[in-house]
Scaffold this motif. Structure first.
Motif, short mmCIF file in Angstrom:
data_model
loop_
_atom_site.label_atom_id
_atom_site.label_comp_id
_atom_site.label_asym_id
_atom_site.label_seq_id
_atom_site.Cartn_x
_atom_site.Cartn_y
_atom_site.Cartn_z
N PRO A 94 0.81 -1.23 0.00
CA PRO A 94 0.00 0.00 0.00
C PRO A 94 0.84 1.27 0.00
O PRO A 94 2.00 1.29 0.42
CB PRO A 94 -0.79 -0.11 1.31
N THR A 95 0.22 2.32 -0.48
CA THR A 95 0.79 3.66 -0.33
C THR A 95 0.62 4.10 1.12
O THR A 95 -0.40 3.82 1.75
CB THR A 95 0.06 4.65 -1.25
N GLN A 96 1.63 4.76 1.67
CA GLN A 96 1.54 5.28 3.04
C GLN A 96 1.73 6.79 3.00
O GLN A 96 2.76 7.28 2.56
CB GLN A 96 2.59 4.62 3.93
N THR A 97 0.71 7.49 3.46
CA THR A 97 0.60 8.95 3.32
C THR A 97 0.85 9.29 1.85
O THR A 97 0.14 8.81 0.98
CB THR A 97 1.54 9.70 4.29
N ASP A 98 1.86 10.11 1.56
CA ASP A 98 2.14 10.46 0.17
C ASP A 98 3.33 9.67 -0.38
O ASP A 98 3.90 10.03 -1.41
CB ASP A 98 2.41 11.96 0.04
N ARG B 67 8.13 10.14 -3.50
CA ARG B 67 7.05 11.11 -3.33
C ARG B 67 7.10 12.09 -4.49
O ARG B 67 8.16 12.36 -5.07
CB ARG B 67 7.20 11.88 -2.01
N ARG B 68 5.92 12.59 -4.83
CA ARG B 68 5.86 13.60 -5.88
C ARG B 68 6.48 14.88 -5.38
O ARG B 68 6.23 15.31 -4.26
CB ARG B 68 4.41 13.85 -6.31
N ALA B 69 7.27 15.51 -6.21
CA ALA B 69 7.97 16.73 -5.77
C ALA B 69 7.99 17.73 -6.92
O ALA B 69 9.04 18.21 -7.34
CB ALA B 69 9.39 16.40 -5.33
N THR B 70 6.81 18.04 -7.44
CA THR B 70 6.70 19.03 -8.51
C THR B 70 6.56 20.39 -7.87
O THR B 70 5.48 20.78 -7.43
CB THR B 70 5.49 18.73 -9.40
N THR B 71 7.64 21.10 -7.75
CA THR B 71 7.63 22.38 -7.04
C THR B 71 8.22 23.48 -7.89
O THR B 71 9.00 23.25 -8.82
CB THR B 71 8.42 22.28 -5.73
N GLY B 72 7.83 24.71 -7.55
CA GLY B 72 8.37 25.87 -8.21
C GLY B 72 9.46 26.52 -7.39
O GLY B 72 9.91 25.97 -6.37
N PRO B 73 9.90 27.71 -7.78
CA PRO B 73 10.96 28.41 -7.03
C PRO B 73 10.58 28.71 -5.59
O PRO B 73 11.46 28.82 -4.74
CB PRO B 73 11.15 29.70 -7.84
N GLU C 39 7.40 15.29 -10.79
CA GLU C 39 8.76 14.85 -10.51
C GLU C 39 8.73 14.07 -9.22
O GLU C 39 7.86 14.26 -8.38
CB GLU C 39 9.70 16.06 -10.39
N TYR C 40 9.69 13.18 -9.04
CA TYR C 40 9.69 12.31 -7.87
C TYR C 40 11.02 12.39 -7.15
O TYR C 40 12.06 12.61 -7.76
CB TYR C 40 9.40 10.86 -8.28
N LYS C 41 10.94 12.25 -5.84
CA LYS C 41 12.13 12.24 -4.99
C LYS C 41 12.12 10.96 -4.15
O LYS C 41 11.06 10.44 -3.78
CB LYS C 41 12.13 13.45 -4.04
N LEU C 42 13.30 10.47 -3.86
CA LEU C 42 13.42 9.31 -2.99
C LEU C 42 13.11 9.71 -1.55
O LEU C 42 13.52 10.76 -1.08
CB LEU C 42 14.85 8.76 -3.08
N THR C 43 12.35 8.88 -0.87
CA THR C 43 12.02 9.12 0.53
C THR C 43 12.00 7.78 1.25
O THR C 43 12.33 6.75 0.66
CB THR C 43 10.67 9.87 0.67
N GLN C 44 11.61 7.77 2.50
CA GLN C 44 11.54 6.52 3.26
C GLN C 44 10.52 6.65 4.37
O GLN C 44 10.25 7.74 4.86
CB GLN C 44 12.91 6.16 3.85
N ILE C 45 9.93 5.52 4.76
CA ILE C 45 8.97 5.51 5.85
C ILE C 45 9.73 5.66 7.16
O ILE C 45 10.68 4.92 7.42
CB ILE C 45 8.16 4.21 5.85
N PRO C 46 9.37 6.62 7.99
CA PRO C 46 10.11 6.83 9.25
C PRO C 46 10.09 5.58 10.13
O PRO C 46 9.09 4.86 10.20
CB PRO C 46 9.34 7.98 9.93
N ARG C 47 11.18 5.37 10.81
CA ARG C 47 11.24 4.23 11.74
C ARG C 47 10.50 4.54 13.03
O ARG C 47 10.09 3.63 13.74
CB ARG C 47 12.70 3.87 12.04
N ALA C 48 10.34 5.81 13.34
CA ALA C 48 9.61 6.19 14.55
C ALA C 48 8.12 6.25 14.26
O ALA C 48 7.68 6.35 13.10
CB ALA C 48 10.10 7.54 15.07
N GLN C 49 7.32 6.17 15.32
CA GLN C 49 5.88 6.32 15.23
C GLN C 49 5.46 7.45 16.17
O GLN C 49 6.24 7.91 17.00
CB GLN C 49 5.17 5.03 15.61
N SER C 50 4.22 7.87 16.03
CA SER C 50 3.74 8.96 16.87
C SER C 50 2.25 8.77 17.12
O SER C 50 1.56 8.06 16.38
CB SER C 50 4.00 10.31 16.21
N ALA C 51 1.76 9.41 18.17
CA ALA C 51 0.34 9.45 18.47
C ALA C 51 -0.01 10.85 18.94
O ALA C 51 0.80 11.50 19.61
CB ALA C 51 -0.03 8.42 19.55
#
Length: 831
Positions: A347-351, A401-407, A418-430
């Motif tokens: 599955p996709t997680q967040t973005d 993640r999509r990273a289509t951004t302007g100046p 455009e896409y950038k490499l990212t990773q799912i954080p090892r930490a969790q939060s509530a």
């Protein structure tokens, strides 16, 4: 007698005999079958299975639960053309027969007699199909057919044609968990019945024949052929013109899946609602069409989702690349199609989209998305300044993640993605946020991504709160005779139990500040002061007192380690405890279901919450149970005796005018003395103004208060606090209890999430007042806690009236000790 006459007579006799035998057979069958048939009168009050709908407080849809999609409609709301489409294919004599179409039955009998087919088309009217759907099994037998016909006769006597047709349109299965034509229209076309085009109506009318193998998604070509046949039948019956038929047949098949339009993403809350509804109404809660309105505020919930996502991503980037999620061994010839199949269940997680590396070339990498699309990450699209090629290899499963951004750094509408490499954080939060006066939940998130983990850390994770637990201990001490100006020694102490085990609690960095006021000790989160406080008031007393905040006494450690927040508690329980401070000392119960309506709109449940009412009645300032044991300050060694001047006429708090609560208000039970609540609020506001929570000053509100918390080896980071009568707790940690990394205190890992959320949640909320309640006096003290004469300056403190005499008789420390206590020290929060 002529031969012909004799033959005719015998033929007539045989026919009569056969008729008699037929009547006898039918009578016998009726006698045998009729008693077993159900009562068709029940169809007047039939309850079709409907899913359960969950809404935010403003009516926005949050979730739909249930095995079936069904939205029953009144027959008057069904377009005439849609009804004609079903009649054309299923039963064109529906309005003429009385439940059984004898022409169709005769045709079916003839086909059975003249062909080798075991099953033949025709013979079942719409009425018979309704009888079969509601009362009979799907087995193919003559007995079932006769029962079906008999039920159809009964139904036609009991119900009108329109009532039967309405049952048919709402009951039928249309594939893909869609039951009823309204659910099918929404799922396949995303439309209401009144929005359907002619070709779509004909397509839907053809689905019930083969709902799984012939729907427009599973087999578009088969569905098209049946659609075109239905359109020809409609034209032959005069329902549509030839031109309309041709135009509808020329439309390409265009059905696509359409899930219900979820307007607010709050999956952890929705799952809480599902469980609560089953607990209250049983498993049928998911099939009776309940409409559940929650207390969740959409804007606050969106802010909570975004704050957790941004906070965890920021944390993760501080600690660098931690490797790919998974690796697949790909053969040399495996291309995008093979890779796409591997991604089907991820599955996709967040973005963060899942992608598999197809190849590496130079500093770039080619990846395949779940859609089958190939993308290329250039040398600047890696992570932490490193190129994709240095981090990845063929077959690696990663996130982009999509990273289509302007100046300006904002995403540009219409720009190529455009896409950038990212990773799912090892930490969790509530994150838990609720109204202090009532306990109504306004926002809750139990983790980074519900798709990645359905474990709700806000309600299910029991973690050590560390120093965010200290306000509860300080409240117990204030009840026992201490006050914010009381002096307690911040110095090394050693405890040894009967088994010889030695415990040497420490402050962060091993530094000690000597004697200091309680207010300063909380502001600077001094562990040794907390330990000495608990030792002074007694563990048993503290556990009993702290249980008044809503904690189970059994969950609180029966030893001095409790002073450092070693109890295992949920973020929701911590937020509930802090609400007691914010609402003036009342114990409220968190709740999240505001109202439940049945399918007809009748209210079957409405919450009537316990509500804090500080001004209700009089003489209710103190919690009776909290007074057990009396004061203990008399036995506490504060240091050398010195003279203490007696202030002249200290300023007393003004008694509030008591009010009578409305007759329909259920007043929450008092948990702690209102004066203790006031003092804790005052002290925790100082934590924000000049202590471990100073980052929260960015909110620019004087009513923001709270306390950071961290545990050994940075396993847990907390910030709990309130402002605008809204209480919010944030926890950050790892599910496997590994440390977050050096320096990840509550003020660094959790507080930024709290601030990002509260910046949105507090918008437009008035500043919450903190006026001293009746029974308090204002005094002036020096930095070392010495009582000063009124009007001579010093530090102002509001104390309980009965504590004034004690302050006048107690000693202050000498000047050297006072100077030591006032030393400046950078604030950290380790426990």
């Amino acid at each position: 007698m002529p031969r012909f006459s004799r033959l005719l007579r015998w033929a007539l006799l045989a026919a009569a005999g056969l008729a008699v035998l037929g009547v006898i057979a039918l009578g016998t069958v009726y006698y045998l079958v009729s008693p077993t048939l159900p009562e068709v009168e029940t169809l007047h009050d039939v309850e079709l299975q409907e899913p359960m709908y969950v809404y935010a407080r403003d009516g926005r849809l949050m979730a739909v639960f249930g095995e079936t999609r069904r939205y029953p409609v009144q027959i008057e709301a069904v377009p005439e053309r849609l009804k004609q489409a079903f009649i054309a294919i299923e039963d064109n004599r529906f309005y003429e027969h009385h439940g059984v179409d004898y022409v169709g039955v005769g045709r079916a009998v003839w086909l059975l007699a003249t062909t080798d087919d075991q099953r033949v088309p025709g013979g079942s009217t719409i009425t018979q199909q309704v009888a079969r759907q509601f009362f009979l099994s799907s087995e193919y037998s003559y007995t079932r057919k006769i029962a079906e016909m008999m039920l159809a006769w009964r139904m036609e006597r009991e119900l009108s044609k329109e009532e039967i047709f309405e049952l048919y349109l709402n009951k039928g299965f249309f594939g893909n968990r869609s039951y009823g034509v309204a659910a099918a229209a929404e799922f396949y076309y995303g439309k209401g019945l009144d929005q359907l085009d002619l070709d779509e109506m004909a397509t839907l009318a053809g689905v019930p024949k083969h709902p799984s193998s012939g729907n427009p998604l599973s087999n578009p070509e088969r569905a098209r052929l049946r659609r075109d046949y239905i359109l020809r039948r409609m034209e032959a019956l005069g329902y549509i013109s030839e031109a309309e038929m041709s135009r509808a047949q020329a439309v390409p098949m265009h059905a696509t899946p359409h899930e219900p339009p979820i307007q607010l993403y709050a999956p952890y809350v929705s799952e809480m609602v599902r469980r609560e509804m089953i607990a209250r109404f049983g498993a049928e809660a998911l099939t009776k069409g309940y409409h559940v309105t929650t207390t969740i505020d959409p804007e606050m919930q969106r802010a909570a989702n975004q704050a957790i996502r941004d906070g965890l991503v920021l944390y993760d980037r501080r600690h660098g690349w931690h490797g790919v999620e998974q690796h697949f061994d790909l053969a040399d010839g495996d291309g995008a199609d093979v890779v796409r199949a591997r991604l089907r269940t991820i599955p996709t997680q967040t973005d963060m989209l899942p992608a598999i590396v197809l190849g590496i070339e130079g500093s770039s990498a080619t990846l395949v998305l779940r859609s089958g699309r190939e993308i290329t990450l250039g040398s600047d699209d890696g992570f932490g300044g490193r190129s994709p090629a240095s981090l990845l290899k063929r077959g690696d499963l990663v996130r982009v993640r999509r990273a289509t951004t302007g100046p300006d750094g904002k995403e540009q509408a219409g720009a190529s993605p455009e896409y950038k490499l990212t990773q799912i954080p090892r930490a969790q939060s509530a994150l838990v946020s609720l109204e202090a006066e009532t306990g109504a939940l306004r926002a809750l998130s139990g983790g980074f991504s519900f798709a990645g983990s359905k474990f709700n850390r806000a309600t299910q994770a029991r973690r050590q709160p560390g120093s965010s637990f200290k306000p509860f201990l300080y409240a117990a001490a204030l009840e026992r005779g201490f006050n914010p100006a009381s002096i307690v020694l911040d110095a090394p102490v050693v405890f040894q139990d009967r088994r010889g085990h030695v415990w040497r609690p420490q402050n962060d960095g091993g530094k000690f500040s000597g004697p200091m006021r309680l207010r300063e000790a909380l502001v600077r989160s001094k562990n040794l002061v907390s330990v000495r406080l608990l030792d002074a008031i007694g563990v048993d007393y503290a556990r009993k007192y702290i249980s008044h905040f809503g904690f189970e006494e059994s969950s609180l450690p029966p030893n001095l380690s409790m002073s450092l927040g070693t109890a295992s508690l949920t973020p929701l329980s911590i937020a509930r405890g802090y609400a007691t401070f914010a609402n003036g000392g009342f114990r409220v119960t968190p709740w999240f279901i505001q109202q439940v309506k049945d399918r007809d709109g009748a209210v079957v449940f409405e919450e009537d919450p316990l509500t804090a009412c500080p001004r209700c009645g009089s003489g209710q300032r103190r919690a009776v149970a909290s007074q057990a044991g009396g004061s203990v300050v008399e036995g506490f060694n504060l240091g050398p005796v010195a003279s203490a001047p007696k202030p002249a006429e200290p300023k007393a708090s003004k008694p509030a005018e008591p009010v009578t609560p409305p007759a329909d208000m259920k007043v929450a039970p008092r948990a702690i003395d209102a004066r203790v609540a006031y003092q804790i609020v005052s002290m925790t506001r100082d934590v924000v103004q000049r202590g471990t929570g100073t980052k929260a000053k960015v909110l620019g509100r004087e009513d923001v208060a709270g306390k950071t918390g961290s545990t050994n080896d940075y396993r847990d980071a907390w910030f709990s606090g309130f402002g605008g009568n809204l209480v919010t707790t944030v926890w950050v940690g790892r599910d496997n209890f590994e440390g977050l990394g050096r320096g990840e205190y509550g003020g660094k890992a959790a507080l930024p999430i709290w601030i990002d959320y509260m910046r949105v949640a507090l918008e437009g909320r008035p500043i919450a007042a903190n006026e001293p309640p009746e029974g308090m006096v204002e005094v002036s003290v020096s930095a070392n806690g010495s009582l000063l004469p009124a009007g001579s300056g010093g530090i102002a403190e509001w104390i309980k009236t009965e504590d004034l005499e004690r302050m006048q008789s107690y000693a202050a420390f000498d000047d050297a000790s006072a100077a030591e206590a006032a030393q400046a020290e950078e604030t950290f929060d380790i426990f």
